[in-house]
Design an enzyme around this catalytic site. Structure first.
Site, PDB file in Angstrom:
ATOM      1  N   TYR A   1       0.802  -1.158   0.040  1.00 21.87           N
ATOM      2  CA  TYR A   1      -0.055  -0.051   0.211  1.00 21.87           C
ATOM      3  C   TYR A   1       0.854   1.295  -0.067  1.00 21.87           C
ATOM      4  O   TYR A   1       0.330   2.249  -0.019  1.00 21.87           O
ATOM      5  CB  TYR A   1      -0.959  -0.050   1.242  1.00 21.87           C
TER       6      TYR A   1
ATOM      7  N   HIS B   1      -4.462   6.117  -1.256  1.00 21.07           N
ATOM      8  CA  HIS B   1      -4.861   6.198  -0.001  1.00 21.07           C
ATOM      9  C   HIS B   1      -3.835   6.414   0.998  1.00 21.07           C
ATOM     10  O   HIS B   1      -4.318   6.952   2.222  1.00 21.07           O
ATOM     11  CB  HIS B   1      -5.470   4.848   0.246  1.00 21.07           C
TER      12      HIS B   1
ATOM     13  N   ASN C   1      -9.526   1.798   7.810  1.00 22.08           N
ATOM     14  CA  ASN C   1     -10.761   1.755   8.343  1.00 22.08           C
ATOM     15  C   ASN C   1     -11.045   1.549   9.789  1.00 22.08           C
ATOM     16  O   ASN C   1     -11.941   1.681  10.172  1.00 22.08           O
ATOM     17  CB  ASN C   1     -11.634   0.705   7.540  1.00 22.08           C
TER      18      ASN C   1
END
Length: 183
Positions: free
Chosen positions: A14, A19, A65
């Protein structure tokens, strides 16, 4: 003491995704300020401190999240007033590279910010949103986890520098002046 938190996802897969722009901006801010990150098991975050300038930088090591739990622990550990908290994150509703400060607004559908609001039981904190744009041909969740396109990379370094400087401007002058200058 002020707390600046960049939101993102842990792990190499990631690292350079849209993000993770909160992590990327925080890394630039840390580099420019000579701040080194270290893992903190209590807050489930990577932390960097500048005691002289009364700043703590944090990158939650939870997934996006679930950021709220780490943010809540950091707030408690450092006894931070919410008006001394800045959350930096990606925003699909802003054009690529645009930055915008806000205070006390909703999550705007951002799951990481929603997690922070729920954990703090308040939306009364400062935000620095970095526009990543939107791709109408991709599902939003796939798009935010994608890497920046080649043509975006050419200007990304300058945009990250600008966002890092904006975060320091917030630290030095507060949310109102930051909104007046950057929004």
């Amino acid at each position: 003491m002020e707390l600046i938190i960049g939101l993102g996802n842990p792990g190499l897969e990631y690292k350079y995704t849209r993000h993770n722009i909160g992590f990327i901006i925080l890394d630039k801010l840390a580099k420019d300020s000579g701040i080194k990150f270290r893992k903190d098991k209590i807050s489930h975050s990577s932390l960097g401190k500048d005691i002289k300038n009364e700043i703590v930088l944090a990158k939650p090591e939870t997934f996006m999240n679930l950021s709220g739990g780490a943010v809540s622990k950091l707030i408690k550990n450092y006894n931070i007033n919410l008006n001394k908290l800045l959350i930096i994150y990606d925003d699909v509703d802003l054009d690529f590279g645009r930055i915008k400060f806000s205070f006390g607004s909703s999550s705007g559908g951002h799951k990481g910010v929603e997690s922070v609001i729920n954990s703090l039981k308040s939306k009364e904190f400062c935000r620095l949103r970095f526009g990543i744009g939107r791709n109408s041909r991709m599902d939003t969740s796939d798009f935010v986890l994608s890497r920046f396109r080649k043509e975006e990379l050419g200007c990304l370094e300058k945009l990250i520098e600008d966002a890092s400087q904006a975060a320091m401007f917030w630290h030095n002058f507060g949310i109102k002046k930051a909104m007046d200058k950057y929004n």
